[in-house]
Design a protein around this motif. Structure first.
Motif, PDB file in Angstrom:
ATOM      1  N   ARG A  86       0.976  -0.990  -0.078  1.00  0.00           N
ATOM      2  CA  ARG A  86      -0.060  -0.043   0.155  1.00  0.00           C
ATOM      3  C   ARG A  86       0.869   1.256  -0.065  1.00  0.00           C
ATOM      4  O   ARG A  86       0.728   2.111  -0.835  1.00  0.00           O
ATOM      5  CB  ARG A  86      -0.820   0.079   1.235  1.00  0.00           C
ATOM      6  CG  ARG A  86      -1.942   1.043   1.053  1.00  0.00           C
ATOM      7  CD  ARG A  86      -2.975   0.968   2.307  1.00  0.00           C
ATOM      8  NE  ARG A  86      -4.194   1.793   1.978  1.00  0.00           N
ATOM      9  CZ  ARG A  86      -4.444   3.067   2.275  1.00  0.00           C
ATOM     10  NH1 ARG A  86      -3.375   3.719   2.733  1.00  0.00           N
ATOM     11  NH2 ARG A  86      -5.335   3.527   2.090  1.00  0.00           N
ATOM     12  N   LEU A  90       1.030   4.430  -2.887  1.00  0.00           N
ATOM     13  CA  LEU A  90       0.937   5.869  -2.577  1.00  0.00           C
ATOM     14  C   LEU A  90       1.989   6.540  -2.839  1.00  0.00           C
ATOM     15  O   LEU A  90       2.059   7.825  -3.257  1.00  0.00           O
ATOM     16  CB  LEU A  90       0.323   5.827  -1.160  1.00  0.00           C
ATOM     17  CG  LEU A  90      -0.829   5.057  -0.900  1.00  0.00           C
ATOM     18  CD1 LEU A  90      -1.357   5.391   0.700  1.00  0.00           C
ATOM     19  CD2 LEU A  90      -1.847   5.660  -1.669  1.00  0.00           C
ATOM     20  N   HIS A  93       2.632   7.451  -6.526  1.00  0.00           N
ATOM     21  CA  HIS A  93       2.067   8.639  -6.849  1.00  0.00           C
ATOM     22  C   HIS A  93       2.405   9.800  -6.394  1.00  0.00           C
ATOM     23  O   HIS A  93       2.692  10.748  -7.169  1.00  0.00           O
ATOM     24  CB  HIS A  93       0.534   8.205  -6.273  1.00  0.00           C
ATOM     25  CG  HIS A  93      -0.313   9.516  -6.451  1.00  0.00           C
ATOM     26  ND1 HIS A  93      -0.868   9.902  -7.544  1.00  0.00           N
ATOM     27  CD2 HIS A  93      -1.086  10.149  -5.544  1.00  0.00           C
ATOM     28  CE1 HIS A  93      -1.504  10.953  -7.702  1.00  0.00           C
ATOM     29  NE2 HIS A  93      -1.559  11.063  -6.390  1.00  0.00           N
ATOM     30  N   GLN A  94       3.171   9.939  -5.152  1.00  0.00           N
ATOM     31  CA  GLN A  94       3.460  11.095  -4.471  1.00  0.00           C
ATOM     32  C   GLN A  94       4.665  11.523  -5.043  1.00  0.00           C
ATOM     33  O   GLN A  94       4.972  12.655  -5.383  1.00  0.00           O
ATOM     34  CB  GLN A  94       3.431  10.922  -3.093  1.00  0.00           C
ATOM     35  CG  GLN A  94       3.762  12.324  -2.236  1.00  0.00           C
ATOM     36  CD  GLN A  94       2.744  13.244  -2.390  1.00  0.00           C
ATOM     37  OE1 GLN A  94       1.497  12.840  -2.464  1.00  0.00           O
ATOM     38  NE2 GLN A  94       2.924  14.494  -2.449  1.00  0.00           N
ATOM     39  N   VAL A 181      -6.465   7.823  -4.859  1.00  0.00           N
ATOM     40  CA  VAL A 181      -5.376   6.810  -5.025  1.00  0.00           C
ATOM     41  C   VAL A 181      -5.558   6.048  -3.799  1.00  0.00           C
ATOM     42  O   VAL A 181      -5.089   4.875  -4.099  1.00  0.00           O
ATOM     43  CB  VAL A 181      -4.018   7.802  -4.928  1.00  0.00           C
ATOM     44  CG1 VAL A 181      -3.791   8.548  -3.564  1.00  0.00           C
ATOM     45  CG2 VAL A 181      -2.818   6.736  -5.198  1.00  0.00           C
ATOM     46  N   GLU A 182      -5.935   6.474  -2.737  1.00  0.00           N
ATOM     47  CA  GLU A 182      -6.255   5.522  -1.588  1.00  0.00           C
ATOM     48  C   GLU A 182      -7.105   4.480  -1.881  1.00  0.00           C
ATOM     49  O   GLU A 182      -7.092   3.002  -1.511  1.00  0.00           O
ATOM     50  CB  GLU A 182      -6.466   6.170  -0.331  1.00  0.00           C
ATOM     51  CG  GLU A 182      -5.394   7.250   0.373  1.00  0.00           C
ATOM     52  CD  GLU A 182      -5.565   8.517  -0.313  1.00  0.00           C
ATOM     53  OE1 GLU A 182      -6.186   8.702  -1.394  1.00  0.00           O
ATOM     54  OE2 GLU A 182      -4.588   9.466  -0.222  1.00  0.00           O
ATOM     55  N   ALA A 185      -5.530   1.902  -4.198  1.00  0.00           N
ATOM     56  CA  ALA A 185      -4.523   1.033  -3.480  1.00  0.00           C
ATOM     57  C   ALA A 185      -5.428  -0.137  -2.637  1.00  0.00           C
ATOM     58  O   ALA A 185      -4.812  -1.095  -2.736  1.00  0.00           O
ATOM     59  CB  ALA A 185      -3.551   2.091  -2.603  1.00  0.00           C
TER      60      ALA A 185
END
Length: 198
Positions: A86, A90, A93-94, A181-182, A185
């Motif tokens: 997970r 994330l 993406h970040q 995005v969360e 995931a």
């Protein structure tokens, strides 16, 4: 020791090019602009890079290496595989967001890299797949994920995150609220069997 000054000069050229590509755009930046910023002649820049394309490849390679460094740190953190997976998604993406890929000038540089220097991008994708696959294998071994072929499932996970990690799609889908995005995931973890087991 003789190679150190040359390596430092290459890095200075890459740094200057990166800044100019972001400020005025890849197409508008010339090798002369890069040289002028560094107080050197264009001929000196060409001693280290055969073309502007080669400079762009080096800038792109540096940017993608920074992303992978962050992903490697997450993958090696020692936490349970599901937590690492997970966090990996994330962080991917970040990291892309922090590179400024939604900026039009940065997108121009990446588009050129994808069109003219696909080898750099492909190598990055393959290394990201390898990182994801390693965490996936750990999760299968620990029973956190259902058994699957990691060589197939790893790239599928990366592909499922494309909307959140591809520069063009990030911009095109900016105003589409869902999934977050969360949520994506969590969906991937569920597809791996994590929620079914927890």
């Amino acid at each position: 020791m003789r190679d150190r000054p040359q390596s430092d000069t290459r890095e200075r050229i890459i740094t200057a090019a990166d800044r100019l590509f972001r400020e005025i755009g890849y197409q508008k930046t010339t090798v002369a602009d890069i040289a002028r910023t560094l107080g050197m002649s264009p001929a000196n820049v060409y001693r280290f890079f055969s073309s502007k394309k080669a400079i762009n490849e080096a800038v792109t390679a540096r940017c993608t290496a920074e992303i992978r460094m962050r992903l490697e740190a997450v993958a090696a953190s020692g936490r349970p595989a599901a937590e690492r997976m997970r966090a990996l998604l994330l962080t991917a993406h970040q990291s892309v967001l922090e590179l400024g890929v939604t900026d039009a000038k940065m997108q121009e540089m990446i588009a050129v890299a994808m069109a003219e220097s696909w080898g750099v991008i492909r190598a990055h994708i393959e290394e990201v797949d390898a990182i994801i696959t390693r965490v996936l294998r750990d999760g299968v071994a620990s029973g956190e994920f259902v058994p699957s072929d990691p060589e197939v499932t790893g790239p599928c996970i990366r592909a499922a995150m494309m909307r959140f990690c591809h520069p063009g799609l990030l911009t095109q889908c900016h105003d589409i609220p869902r999934p977050t995005v969360e949520q994506q995931a969590d969906f991937i973890l569920s597809a791996l069997g994590h929620h079914a087991r927890s």
